[in-house]
Design a protein around this motif. Structure first.
Motif, mmCIF file in Angstrom:
data_model
loop_
_atom_site.group_PDB
_atom_site.id
_atom_site.type_symbol
_atom_site.label_atom_id
_atom_site.label_comp_id
_atom_site.label_asym_id
_atom_site.label_seq_id
_atom_site.Cartn_x
_atom_site.Cartn_y
_atom_site.Cartn_z
ATOM 1 N N VAL A 169 -4.564 0.846 -6.643
ATOM 2 C CA VAL A 169 -3.675 -0.131 -7.276
ATOM 3 C C VAL A 169 -2.630 0.602 -8.107
ATOM 4 O O VAL A 169 -2.830 1.744 -8.506
ATOM 5 N N PRO A 170 -1.505 -0.061 -8.406
ATOM 6 C CA PRO A 170 -0.580 0.513 -9.386
ATOM 7 C C PRO A 170 -1.257 0.545 -10.748
ATOM 8 O O PRO A 170 -2.162 -0.252 -11.021
ATOM 9 N N HIS A 171 -0.835 1.448 -11.603
ATOM 10 C CA HIS A 171 -1.436 1.554 -12.932
ATOM 11 C C HIS A 171 -0.537 0.867 -13.956
ATOM 12 O O HIS A 171 0.591 1.297 -14.185
ATOM 13 N N TRP A 181 -6.857 5.136 -7.874
ATOM 14 C CA TRP A 181 -8.151 4.635 -7.430
ATOM 15 C C TRP A 181 -8.779 3.772 -8.512
ATOM 16 O O TRP A 181 -8.663 4.068 -9.702
ATOM 17 N N ALA A 182 -9.471 2.717 -8.108
ATOM 18 C CA ALA A 182 -10.104 1.816 -9.063
ATOM 19 C C ALA A 182 -11.318 1.146 -8.435
ATOM 20 O O ALA A 182 -11.358 0.897 -7.222
ATOM 21 N N LEU A 183 -12.317 0.838 -9.276
ATOM 22 C CA LEU A 183 -13.436 -0.004 -8.874
ATOM 23 C C LEU A 183 -13.185 -1.443 -9.278
ATOM 24 O O LEU A 183 -13.436 -2.368 -8.523
ATOM 25 N N GLY A 184 -12.705 -1.628 -10.500
ATOM 26 C CA GLY A 184 -12.364 -2.957 -10.975
ATOM 27 C C GLY A 184 -10.925 -3.300 -10.635
ATOM 28 O O GLY A 184 -10.287 -2.664 -9.789
ATOM 29 N N ALA A 185 -10.390 -4.300 -11.337
ATOM 30 C CA ALA A 185 -9.011 -4.703 -11.097
ATOM 31 C C ALA A 185 -8.041 -3.607 -11.503
ATOM 32 O O ALA A 185 -6.930 -3.520 -10.973
ATOM 33 N N HIS A 186 -8.456 -2.751 -12.459
ATOM 34 C CA HIS A 186 -7.592 -1.684 -12.949
ATOM 35 C C HIS A 186 -8.371 -0.372 -13.000
ATOM 36 O O HIS A 186 -9.591 -0.379 -13.151
ATOM 37 N N SER A 244 -12.383 -0.740 4.627
ATOM 38 C CA SER A 244 -11.401 0.006 5.408
ATOM 39 C C SER A 244 -10.057 -0.684 5.311
ATOM 40 O O SER A 244 -9.920 -1.750 4.726
ATOM 41 N N GLY A 245 -9.058 -0.087 5.890
ATOM 42 C CA GLY A 245 -7.723 -0.675 5.859
ATOM 43 C C GLY A 245 -7.631 -1.983 6.621
ATOM 44 O O GLY A 245 -6.647 -2.709 6.484
ATOM 45 N N LEU A 246 -8.658 -2.300 7.419
ATOM 46 C CA LEU A 246 -8.634 -3.538 8.185
ATOM 47 C C LEU A 246 -9.130 -4.729 7.371
ATOM 48 O O LEU A 246 -8.958 -5.875 7.770
ATOM 49 N N THR A 247 -9.758 -4.429 6.212
ATOM 50 C CA THR A 247 -10.284 -5.501 5.383
ATOM 51 C C THR A 247 -9.145 -6.155 4.607
ATOM 52 O O THR A 247 -8.255 -5.487 4.091
ATOM 53 N N VAL A 248 -9.163 -7.468 4.501
ATOM 54 C CA VAL A 248 -8.107 -8.190 3.797
ATOM 55 C C VAL A 248 -8.154 -7.848 2.312
ATOM 56 O O VAL A 248 -9.200 -7.996 1.676
ATOM 57 N N PRO A 249 -7.064 -7.369 1.722
ATOM 58 C CA PRO A 249 -7.064 -7.034 0.295
ATOM 59 C C PRO A 249 -7.269 -8.270 -0.571
ATOM 60 O O PRO A 249 -6.981 -9.393 -0.166
ATOM 61 N N LYS A 250 -7.758 -8.021 -1.793
ATOM 62 C CA LYS A 250 -7.951 -9.121 -2.733
ATOM 63 C C LYS A 250 -6.628 -9.622 -3.290
ATOM 64 O O LYS A 250 -6.509 -10.760 -3.708
ATOM 65 N N GLY A 251 -5.671 -8.751 -3.381
ATOM 66 C CA GLY A 251 -4.379 -9.133 -3.940
ATOM 67 C C GLY A 251 -3.285 -8.328 -3.295
ATOM 68 O O GLY A 251 -3.530 -7.343 -2.594
ATOM 69 N N GLY A 252 -2.054 -8.741 -3.524
ATOM 70 C CA GLY A 252 -0.934 -8.091 -2.869
ATOM 71 C C GLY A 252 -0.716 -6.658 -3.285
ATOM 72 O O GLY A 252 -0.087 -5.894 -2.568
ATOM 73 N N ARG A 293 -3.199 -4.464 -4.028
ATOM 74 C CA ARG A 293 -4.411 -3.658 -3.834
ATOM 75 C C ARG A 293 -4.521 -3.228 -2.376
ATOM 76 O O ARG A 293 -4.415 -4.051 -1.470
ATOM 77 N N SER A 294 -4.728 -1.940 -2.159
ATOM 78 C CA SER A 294 -4.829 -1.422 -0.800
ATOM 79 C C SER A 294 -6.130 -0.651 -0.653
ATOM 80 O O SER A 294 -6.712 -0.180 -1.632
#
Length: 665
Positions: free
Chosen positions: A457-459, A472-477, A521-529, A531-532
Motif C-alpha cells: 500500500v502507499p504509506h 508492505w503491510a499486514l493491516g490497512a497500513h 496472489s495477484g489474481l485475488t481481488v484487492p480489498k481496496g483500490g 492495495r496490491s
C-alpha cells in the motif's frame, strides 16, 4: 580501564575475531584462548549440587559446565550418550527431562551467565570481496557464541560503538516470560541504544536448544550484527558428541541500507544478494576452495549439529551427500525424532539434528571419504544477482581430517529432490510435550484482530518519499515504530492503531489467540483500490511465544471454501517462525500466557523495514502491573540518552535528510 575491571570475574568478554580470509579448515576453527573465553570450570569442592560438563557442550579446549547450586545433594546429572532425554534427577524420583513442560517449569536454580558485547562498524571480507558497510559484534562476523544451561539467568551488556546508528539486540525465539522489556525491539520494548551508551538485557533461559541474537534496529542484522546462542538441555535423540553451531546465510557486498528501497517501487526490482556463507566464510568468483567450510567426523559416531538460517532473503535445503540426519528440534521445540536426507531451513528457523557418520553408499561415490555439504537456495525463496547464483556446495564433510581432496559425491546419492520453497512437512513435526488447542470453526473468528492479508500500500505518513513507493503491510497500513516512544512507555493508552492486535484484559493464560495470515496472489481481488498483492513467500516470526501451526497451504482461496481447510488441534507442530507460502495461508494459535508487547513480522529485512508487521499487546492491564517504574527505570534512562543523541542532526549520517527512512523494525 580493562575489561576485567568492568565486568569483574563473573563476566565473559567474547571476542571471537574471525579473520577476513581463511584457508580450508576443520571445524571448529576458533580455539585460540585469546579470542574465546568461557566461565572457568568449578570443582565441586565438596559442594553438594549438580556440577557437570554440558553433555552437548562446545567443541573447544575448555569444557562448559552446568551448575545448579540450589538443588542440593539429592540431585544429579542424568544425561549420557545412551540417554540424552534426561537432564537432572533427584533421589525422590523428581526429574527434569525431555517430557518436562518447559512452559510451566524449569531448573530455576542455575547459574548467572554474564556477557559483555560491543557493536561497531567494520569492513567485512567474508567471501573475497570487501563490504565496507559491515557491522560486527566484538570485532567478529558472525558474533561470538553465547552459552547457558537450562534454567540459567542470562545477562548481556551491549555497548553501542556505531557512529550513526542506534541499536538493540533481540534474543530470537526466547519466550521472555514476564520480561517483555528485555525483548530488544526498539519502538516496542525500548528506545534504541544511543552511540557510546549501553543496555543490559537480563532474562531466564526457560527453554533449551539453539537460536541466535541479532539487531532489531532497521536493517542492521543484514550487515552482520548477529551470532549464535545455545541453552544446553535434554534432547529427544541420542548422540555421541555435540558440535558448534552451523550458521547459514546469504550475503551482500553492500550495506543493506543502500539496497532496501528497491523493494518499495510499484514493480519491485528487489535487492539482490551476492553469495552464501557458512559461519561467516564463503567464496565469490574466486578460488573454489577459498574459505570453504569443513568439518571432520569419525565413522560410526553420531553428532549433534545446530543449524541456523540467519539469511536476509533465502530459504535453504540443507543436506550432507550420502548421509541421513535425524531431526529432533524445530526452533526451540523438541520433537519426536525422524530421519531424512535433507531439511528445509527458513529464515530465522533452527534445527537440532543428529548426523550419523555412516555413509549410506559405503563410500562408493567418495572413495576418499569426502562429501559435499549443501546449502541449496530454494526455488521461489531466493534473490541472487542474475546469472551469478552461488554454488550449492558450501562445505565439506571429511572422514580424514588431514585430507584436502575435493569431494566427488552427488546430491542425495544422485537422486534429485524437491527444491521448491516450503517448510519442513507439516505432518512430520510432533512435539514431545503435547499441546491440544481448543477447537473452533474458521467462520467463527472475527475479521478484526484475527484475519490479515499481506499486501502493498502507499504509506500515508511518508510524503517525503513521493508517490512512487509502496510499502508492505499486514493491516490497512504499514507498521511504523517511533524510536523515541516505545509501546512499553504507553501502557495507559486506551486506543491503538489498526496494526495492533490487542489481547483483551479478560484474557487468561488459558485463552487461545488465533491468527489467519494470507499472501494472496495477484489474481485475488484487492480489498481496496490502493492495495496490491504480489506472489511472494514470507517467513513469519512471533515474539514472546511459540505458536501452534494449525494449518498451512498454498492456495489462500481455500479459506473461503467450506471444509477445504483441515485444522490440526491435537498436538499440532510448534515453532516461532513459519513460512507463509506464495499465494497461500497459515493459521496459528498461541496462549495469552505472557503479558507483553510483542511483534509478529516477516523476517525478510526488506519487508520488515517496509512495515510488514503487527504489534500484539497482550493483557495490557496485567502488563501494567508487571511493568513497575522500578522495572522501567533503565528503559526510561535509555530513552533519555537516545533523545539527547538523536536531537543533534550532526550525529546523523545525513544531517539534512530524514533520520528514519524505514519502519524501524
Amino acid at each position: 580501564m580493562g575489561l576485567l575491571d568492568i565486568c569483574k570475574s563473573v563476566a565473559i568478554y567474547l571476542t571471537a575475531l574471525l579473520p577476513s580470509s581463511l584457508p580450508i579448515y576443520d571445524y571448529p576453527s576458533r580455539h585460540d584462548p585469546a579470542s574465546w573465553s568461557h566461565l572457568a570450570p568449578e570443582s565441586s569442592g565438596g559442594k553438594h549440587y549438580p556440577n557437570f560438563p554440558a553433555p552437548s557442550g562446545p567443541d573447544s579446549d575448555d569444557e562448559f559446565f552446568c551448575k545448579y547450586p540450589a538443588l542440593g545433594k539429592h540431585w544429579s546429572s542424568c544425561s549420557s550418550p545412551d540417554d540424552r532425554q534426561c537432564w537432572l534427577k533427584s533421589t525422590d524420583g523428581s526429574v527434569y527431562d525431555i517430557y518436562t513442560d518447559y512452559d510451566a517449569e524449569w531448573p530455576e536454580s542455575g547459574m548467572t551467565r554474564e556477557y559483555y558485547i560491543e557493536i561497531e562498524n567494520k569492513t567485512i571480507n567474508a567471501d573475497g570481496i570487501e563490504n565496507t558497510g559491515g557491522k560486527v559484534v566484538n570485532g567478529s562476523y558472525p558474533g561470538p557464541w553465547i552459552k547457558a544451561c537450562w534454567g540459567d539467568l542470562i545477562k548481556v551488556t551491549v555497548k553501542n560503538k556505531l557512529q550513526h546508528n542506534g541499536t538493540t539486540i533481540h534474543w530470537h525465539g526466547f519466550r521472555q516470560l514476564n520480561s517483555t522489556e528485555m525483548d530488544g525491539v526498539n519502538g516496542v520494548t525500548q528506545c534504541p541504544i544511543a552511540p557510546q551508551e549501553n543496555f543490559t538485557y537480563t532474562f531466564r533461559a526457560t527453554q533449551y536448544g539453539t537460536s541466535w541474537y541479532h539487531s532489531h534496529y532497521s536493517l542492521q542484522y543484514a550487515d552482520g550484527i548477529h551470532g549464535p546462542i545455545t541453552v544446553f538441555g535434554p534432547s529427544s535423540a541420542n548422540y555421541d558428541e555435540g558440535r558448534d553451531p552451523i550458521i547459514v546465510t546469504d550475503w551482500n557486498h553492500r550495506s543493506a541500507f543502500e539496497d532496501w528501497q528497491r523493494e518499495l517501487v510499484p514493480k519491485p526490482s528487489f535487492p539482490k544478494m551476492n553469495s552464501v556463507l557458512i559461519n561467516g566464510a564463503g567464496n565469490f568468483a574466486g578460488a573454489f576452495n577459498r574459505n570453504k567450510f569443513s568439518m571432520s567426523v569419525e565413522k560410526g559416531k553420531k553428532y549433534l549439529l545446530r543449524i541456523i538460517n540467519t539469511s536476509v532473503d533465502t530459504t535453504y535445503i540443507f543436506s550432507f551427500d550420502n548421509h541421513n540426519v535425524t531431526v529432533m528440534t524445530t526452533d526451540f521445540v523438541p520433537i519426536e525424532p525422524y530421519n531424512t536426507s535433507h531439511i528445509l531451513v527458513g529464515i530465522g528457523q533452527r534445527y537440532h539434528v543428529i548426523l550419523d557418520a555412516t555413509p549410506i553408499d559405503n563410500g562408493a561415490l567418495s572413495p576418499k571419504g569426502n562429501y559435499w555439504i549443501r546449502a541449496i537456495a530454494a526455488d521461489g525463496c531466493k534473490g541472487f544477482e542474475d546469472g551469478n547464483e552461488p554454488d550449492e556446495r558450501q562445505g565439506v564433510l571429511r572422514y580424514n581430517a588431514t585430507s584436502t581432496d575435493v569431494p566427488t559425491s552427488f546430491r542425495d546419492s544422485g537422486k534429485a529432490f524437491n527444491t521448491t520453497c516450503r517448510d519442513e512437512h507439516f505432518h512430520k513435526l510432533h512435539p514431545m510435550v503435547r499441546w491440544d488447542v481448543t477447537p473452533f470453526e474458521l467462520s467463527s473468528l472475527p475479521t478484526k484482530d484475527s484475519k490479515w492479508d499481506v499486501g502493498k500500500v502507499p504509506h500515508p505518513h511518508r510524503p517525503q518519499e513521493g508517490d512512487n513507493f509502496f510499502w508492505w503491510a499486514l493491516g490497512a497500513h504499514p507498521l511504523w515504530l517511533n524510536f523515541s516512544d516505545p509501546t512499553l512507555l504507553n501502557l495507559s493508552s486506551t486506543s491503538w492503531k489498526d496494526n495492533y492486535v490487542v489481547v483483551s484484559k479478560d484474557g487468561t493464560a488459558d485463552t487461545w489467540v488465533y491468527l489467519i495470515v494470507t499472501g494472496p496472489s495477484g489474481l485475488t481481488v484487492p480489498k481496496g483500490g490502493d492495495r496490491s498483492f504480489f506472489p511472494v513467500a514470507h517467513p513469519m516470526h512471533l515474539h514472546g511465544h511459540d505458536f501452534a501451526l494449525l494449518a498451512q497451504g498454498t492456495d489462500a482461496d481455500e479459506l473461503a471454501k467450506p471444509g477445504a481447510v483441515k485444522l490440526k488441534f491435537d498436538n499440532p507442530p510448534r515453532r516461532d517462525v513459519v513460512l507463509l507460502p506464495t499465494g497461500g495461508y497459515v493459521i496459528i494459535a498461541f496462549k495469552a500466557d505472557n503479558p507483553g508487547a510483542w511483534l509478529f513480522h516477516c523476517h525478510i529485512p526488506w519487508h520488515a523495514s517496509s512495515g510488514l508487521a503487527l504489534q500484539i499487546l497482550e493483557r495490557q492491564e496485567d502488563l501494567r502491573g508487571i511493568m513497575t517504574e522500578e522495572r522501567l527505570a533503565e528503559t526510561r534512562r535509555g530513552c533519555r540518552k537516545w533523545d539527547e543523541w538523536v536531537s543533534n542532526p550532526e550525529n546523523h549520517y545525513n544531517p539534512k535528510g530524514p533520520f528514519q527512512d524505514d519502519s524501524g523494525i
